[in-house]
Design an enzyme around this catalytic site. Structure first.
Site, PDB file in Angstrom:
ATOM      1  N   GLU A 294       0.899  -1.301  -0.269  1.00 15.45           N
ATOM      2  CA  GLU A 294      -0.228   0.508   0.064  1.00 15.45           C
ATOM      3  C   GLU A 294       0.741   1.491   0.258  1.00 15.45           C
ATOM      4  O   GLU A 294       0.576   2.340   0.399  1.00 15.45           O
ATOM      5  CB  GLU A 294      -1.078  -0.039   1.456  1.00 15.45           C
ATOM      6  CG  GLU A 294      -1.881  -1.323   1.178  1.00 15.45           C
ATOM      7  CD  GLU A 294      -2.563  -1.443   2.393  1.00 15.45           C
ATOM      8  OE1 GLU A 294      -2.637  -0.550   2.954  1.00 15.45           O
ATOM      9  OE2 GLU A 294      -3.237  -2.339   2.846  1.00 15.45           O
TER      10      GLU A 294
ATOM     11  N   ASP B  46      -1.760  -4.094  -3.237  1.00 19.08           N
ATOM     12  CA  ASP B  46      -1.869  -3.088  -2.922  1.00 19.08           C
ATOM     13  C   ASP B  46      -3.020  -3.041  -2.753  1.00 19.08           C
ATOM     14  O   ASP B  46      -3.805  -4.299  -3.399  1.00 19.08           O
ATOM     15  CB  ASP B  46      -1.490  -1.854  -3.378  1.00 19.08           C
ATOM     16  CG  ASP B  46      -1.659   0.028  -3.203  1.00 19.08           C
ATOM     17  OD1 ASP B  46      -2.019   0.294  -2.262  1.00 19.08           O
ATOM     18  OD2 ASP B  46      -0.937  -0.026  -3.648  1.00 19.08           O
TER      19      ASP B  46
ATOM     20  N   GLU C  82      -6.050 -10.943  -1.074  1.00 26.38           N
ATOM     21  CA  GLU C  82      -6.660 -10.689   0.630  1.00 26.38           C
ATOM     22  C   GLU C  82      -8.449 -10.570  -0.363  1.00 26.38           C
ATOM     23  O   GLU C  82      -9.155  -9.834   0.362  1.00 26.38           O
ATOM     24  CB  GLU C  82      -6.746  -9.142   1.051  1.00 26.38           C
ATOM     25  CG  GLU C  82      -5.824  -9.432   1.353  1.00 26.38           C
ATOM     26  CD  GLU C  82      -4.734  -7.674   2.147  1.00 26.38           C
ATOM     27  OE1 GLU C  82      -5.162  -7.339   1.974  1.00 26.38           O
ATOM     28  OE2 GLU C  82      -3.675  -7.489   2.065  1.00 26.38           O
TER      29      GLU C  82
END
Ligand code: G3I
Length: 368
Positions: free
Chosen positions: A162, A208, A274
């Site tokens: 990120e 990200d 994720e």
């Protein structure tokens, strides 16, 4: 997190690591091992796994069985992050992460590393330490120490997480983090350089979120530019796309498919790291909600898995029993538990499980 978050003791996790059976079906479900997400994925050359935290594995036998039944890989939700490993400067505690590594190895699961450099979940002392005269030493030592500790027990690493945030309005769309403030954008390639030197054969990822939907186009461009410059220097092996989906957002399959092709054309692998579906904007009715979640996920997975560079899919929590989606501000406003994971809170398969299975079945086989 909620009261569902059980206390963890290293001893109990170490004890369970050796006890978990090699393959068992999810509670109440058929024990046909070939009808699992990990088998369906493996048939296509894809690794399917889930994010977990140490207390779940240590204390919840039924959940452990569900993980074993559907997953070939686990990823620690938090246990490998700086904030977990070194709350006090110089006093490292690898016990929770080690216990997860041991659980994985005792049960023939892979384990991914997440994550070395993240602006969030830093120990309270770190921002000030980074800003001080020894900042560079703290930064480099952290990366070296963590990678050396786990060595090749971890299959690949999210080295930097990120680091792009166009809303911060900085050149290069870099996130305004303590790392950027102290070192400038060079902190990113430098982290990869250190990682390469410690573990030359371990695949290294940039990870990200917020690139899955079209309105996030400027972030996509910035991520692509970062990857391109890292890959020219041979520093990065792949992109982790977090894939936190959300009902109510329009997924433009064609545009995303072309972004994936751009990443693949750099010679990089892609992992969906994720995956889950936020259902806060879906109706309360469970059947309707489950259908919307499954449909949204299927559209996304059908598109992403069509790209052969996509080699892995990790659900960020396998069941609704444990999920960050119930934590405000991500939780539903009506207080109902979210239903964004493939299994429900009783570990029963939901339409989302079927949607993932269908998308995996329809994916092209990856070259081995
Ligand atoms: O395991 C401990 C437990 O022993 C302790 O009693 C309890 C008390 O707070 O904390 C438990 O640890 C929690 C840990 O999650 C494991 O559940 C931490 O408090 C909590 O801060 C931590 O939150 C994680 C968060 O990242 C911050 O690290 C979430 O689980 C995890 O889902 C979330 O994951 C992030 C990704 O890394 C990056 N992308 C976004 C994603 C969601 O925010």
């Amino acid at each position: 997190m909620s009261s569902r978050n059980l206390d963890f003791t290293r001893r109990s996790l170490l004890k369970t690591a050796a006890l978990v059976p090699l393959a068992s079906g999810a509670v109440g479900q058929e024990a046909d091992a070939s009808n699992s997400l990990k088998s369906k994925a493996a048939r296509r050359g894809i690794t399917f796994g889930c994010g977990v935290s140490a207390p779940q594995i240590a204390k919840d036998q039924a959940f452990r069985a569900a993980v074993m039944a559907d997953c070939a890989e686990i990823v620690p939700w938090a246990e490998m992050k700086w904030g977990f490993l070194e709350r006090e400067e110089g006093s490292l505690d690898f016990s929770s992460a080690d216990a997860l590594v041991q659980f994985a190895h005792a049960n023939s699961l892979k384990i991914r590393g997440h994550t070395l450099v993240w602006y969030n979940n830093l120990p309270p002392w770190v921002p000030q330490a980074l800003a001080g005269p020894d900042g560079r030493r703290f930064y480099e030592t952290h990366i070296r120490t963590v990678l050396s500790h786990f060595g090749t027990k971890v299959v690949n690493w999210d080295v930097v997480n990120e680091a792009i945030e166009p809303n911060d309005k900085l050149p290069g769309s870099y996130r305004n983090s303590p790392f950027l403030k102290r070192f400038g954008p060079d902190y990113i390639p430098h982290a990869f350089e250190i990682a390469r030197s410690v573990l030359p054969h371990t695949p290294l990822y940039y990870n990200d979120y917020g690139i899955e939907y079209n309105f996030q186009g400027s972030k996509r461009d910035a991520v692509l530019e970062l990857l391109s410059s890292l890959s020219k220097r041979g520093l990065v092996d792949g992109l982790g796309i977090q894939s936190h989906l959300k009902i109510g957002l329009w997924f433009d399959a064609k545009a995303f498919r072309s972004f994936l092709a751009d990443v693949a054309s750099l010679g990089l692998s892609i992992l969906l790291t994720e995956f889950d579906v936020n259902d806060m904007r879906a109706p309360a009715d469970i059947a309707t909600r489950d259908r919307e979640v499954a449909d949204h996920a299927f559209r996304y997975l059908e598109t992403t898995l069509d790209e052969k560079a996509v080699k892995g899919l990790v659900a960020w929590g396998l069941s609704d029993r444990y999920t960050w989606l119930d934590v405000p501000p991500f939780a539903r406003r009506d207080g109902l538990p979210s239903r964004g994971q493939p299994l429900d809170a009783k570990l029963q398969r939901k339409p989302l499980w079927d949607a993932i299975a269908r998308a995996l079945d329809g994916a092209p086989v990856r070259p081995s």
